[in-house]
Enzyme design. Structure first.
Site: not given
Length: 596
Positions: A509, A566
């Protein structure tokens, strides 16, 4: 034998779609592969072509109704079958009705005999029989629409399915096609006027028919016989009102109908828009299309004098005002104002006007609602963390300056920084597959993808869309540049295919394209990583020179922000990935890709 039109699969994981518009009505002839209807999903808006030639005998799923993939949408009969009996019945029934001015909105859930898909017979203001053009349902819960522009005028010839009028609602801006071929006899709803769904917008007569002497109703009220003031915006006479001359002087609107010779040159008055306000911008209704256009062009609606009915501001008013403001800014100051200090002028020109969207409440578009839902879901299902590194891309900047002219001549696209970032990213993904993976907690598995399908976020008019470049790891710098430019252009023009909006394994992005230094992007599920590219800026940096040691020098710097899941990617994994990426970019060894 009748052919069934079914809902195709419009992208990976897409299980249903919503019919937004039927391009053909029951009883009409359709050719094979001719666009038949428009369908919207959470990923794409697209047209569905007809699978065969014949007559559309039955519509199963109406506009704004949702159907599952594989379900039947309509039925097309072949030549010589009972298609002929399906179309005339509604027309005969409509012709026998004594009061055609209050039509009932066709419902695609009724049997064919009751839907009246064929054009409804009605009587124009001049007593001529014709086909009524009705306002269709243009979205779920939409009950009315505003006519923004007539593409044809009274007396013009029009073909069946030819775009006739532009209509704006809270959900969509679209064109309404003509239901039949002939002559536009009467326009009942003028530009910038609002009509209820099912109301008659215009009347089309047989080819060569004489138009009505004067359209009588002003508003598309659902009353049986509207007889109010004429809709002036559809006649030829008012055309000068929307020309550039109408903003050259604050004289009354009547003067703008006269030729331009008497008009003085455009004043060098306040830079925003030199027009007189009549308050219509604050009190009158402004369509979403006009508001969006005004925001894009920086026009303050409260300063405009609308030329529409009742002083409403039209799209052309905004365009003319923007053009006049640009011309006034570019034109040299008159001799009488030559002694005026430049500082006050620049200060006035730099004044920022409030957005016309302030204080408004609007309905969420389908794509915006989908983005909102998915962003929240992404944060709920994954443990997201962002790591940022700073990269010196001075070598790439120098290479780009040397090669950009030859690159554009060879590949047909501009050489931006994005292809360099994309190439370095796919190379880093090949070395660190944990960032190019997906996790299934319920199954207790992780999939390390064998290819790099790179999603590229595009700021499209309808909202954020992420087309995917499949097998990006197999492309070189030139190939990536062309593919990125291609998918971005087709996405902005709503030409991207549904299969190109799914299957990504990692996303880029480029928030730096709007000047942002960096942000913390949200992962595009079910991916586990997304890389935010900041703006490339020059600033003084301490560098080690082989001869001089540490010196301060201007360098082209950029921040790269990696958001990762994570649950599967550890902080050390993210740091290693970013380290590889940094080393590749700062090395700047792209000469072979650029032919240097």
């Amino acid at each position: 034998m009748p052919v069934s039109v079914t809902m195709p699969r419009l992208g990976e994981s897409v299980t249903e779609g919503t019919v937004t518009r039927w391009l053909k009505q029951e009883g009409e002839r359709v050719e094979a592969d001719e666009p038949l209807l428009e369908v919207s999903t959470d990923k794409v808006d697209t047209e569905i072509p007809s699978p065969a030639a014949g007559v559309l005998t039955r519509i199963v799923v109406g506009e704004d109704e949702t159907a599952e993939v594989g379900s039947e949408l309509a039925v097309i009969a072949g030549e010589g079958e009972d298609a002929g009996s399906a179309a005339p019945a509604p027309a005969q029934q409509a012709a026998a009705e004594p009061e055609p001015a209050a039509p009932v909105t066709p419902s695609t859930e009724k049997p064919v005999e009751e839907e009246a898909p064929a054009p409804t017979s009605t009587t124009g203001a001049g007593g001529a029989e014709g086909t009524s053009v009705k306002l269709p349902a243009l979205g779920e819960s939409v009950t009315e629409g505003t006519v923004t522009r007539w593409l044809k005028q009274v007396g013009d010839e029009v073909e069946a399915d030819e775009p006739l009028v532009e209509v704006s609602t809270d959900k969509v801006d679209t064109e309404i096609p003509s239901p039949a071929a002939g002559t536009l006899l009467e326009i009942r709803v003028g530009e910038d006027e609002t009509a209820d769904v099912g109301a008659v917008l215009a009347v089309i007569g047989a080819p060569g028919s004489a138009p009505a002497a004067a359209p009588e109703p002003e508003k598309p009220a659902p009353a049986p016989a509207p007889a109010q003031a004429p809709a002036p915006k559809v006649e030829t006479a008012p055309a000068p009102e929307v020309s550039g001359e109408s903003y050259a002087t604050p004289a009354p609107a009547a003067e703008t109908k006269q030729p331009a010779p008497a008009a003085p040159p455009a004043p060098a008055a306040p830079a925003p828009v030199a027009v007189e306000s009549n308050g219509a911008g604050d009190a009158g209704y402004v369509t979403p299309l006009v508001r969006k256009l005004a925001a894009e062009k920086g026009v303050d609606l409260s300063t405009l004098t609308g030329t529409g009915v009742g002083g409403r501001i039209r799209k052309q008013d905004v365009i003319d005002a923007a053009e006049k403001a640009a011309a006034a800014k570019a034109a040299p100051a008159p001799a009488a104002q030559a002694e005026r200090a430049a500082a006050p002028v620049e200060k006035a020109a730099a004044k920022a006007e409030p957005s016309p969207l302030r204080g408004r409440t609007e309905k969420l578009t389908r794509i915006r609602a989908t983005i909102a839902r998915r962003m929240v879901e992404s944060l709920q299902v994954s443990a997201q963390l962002t790591t940022v590194v700073e990269v010196d891309v001075t070598k790439i900047a120098n290479l780009r300056n040397k090669a950009k002219a030859a690159f554009q001549a060879k590949h047909g696209v501009k050489l931006t920084f994005l292809p360099f970032f994309a190439l370095a990213t796919v190379e880093a993904l090949q070395q660190h597959p944990v960032v190019n993976s997906s996790i299934d907690v319920e199954a207790g598995t992780v999939t390390y993808h064998g290819a790099e399908h790179l999603g590229v976020a595009v700021d499209a008019p309808k909202g954020l869309v992420v087309p995917v470049i499949k097998d990006a790891g197999d492309l070189n710098l030139g190939g990536l540049a062309k593919r990125i430019a291609d998918v971005a252009e087709r996405t902005r023009n709503n030409k991207i295919g549904p299969d190109e909006l799914g299957g990504g394994t990692f996303t880029l992005t480029n928030t730096g394209s709007r000047g942002a230094l960096f942000d913390t992007p949200i992962i595009n599920q079910p991916q586990v990583g997304i890389l935010g590219l900041g703006a490339v800026v020059k600033r003084p940096v301490i560098v080690n020179d082989p001869d001089l040691g540490e010196i301060i020098a201007p360098r082209s710097m950029v921040y790269l922000a990696l958001s990762y899941d994570h649950r599967i990617v550890d902080g050390a994994d993210a740091a290693r990935f970013l380290g590889t990426l940094k080393e590749r970019l700062e090395g700047g060894h792209f000469e072979a890709d650029l032919g240097l």
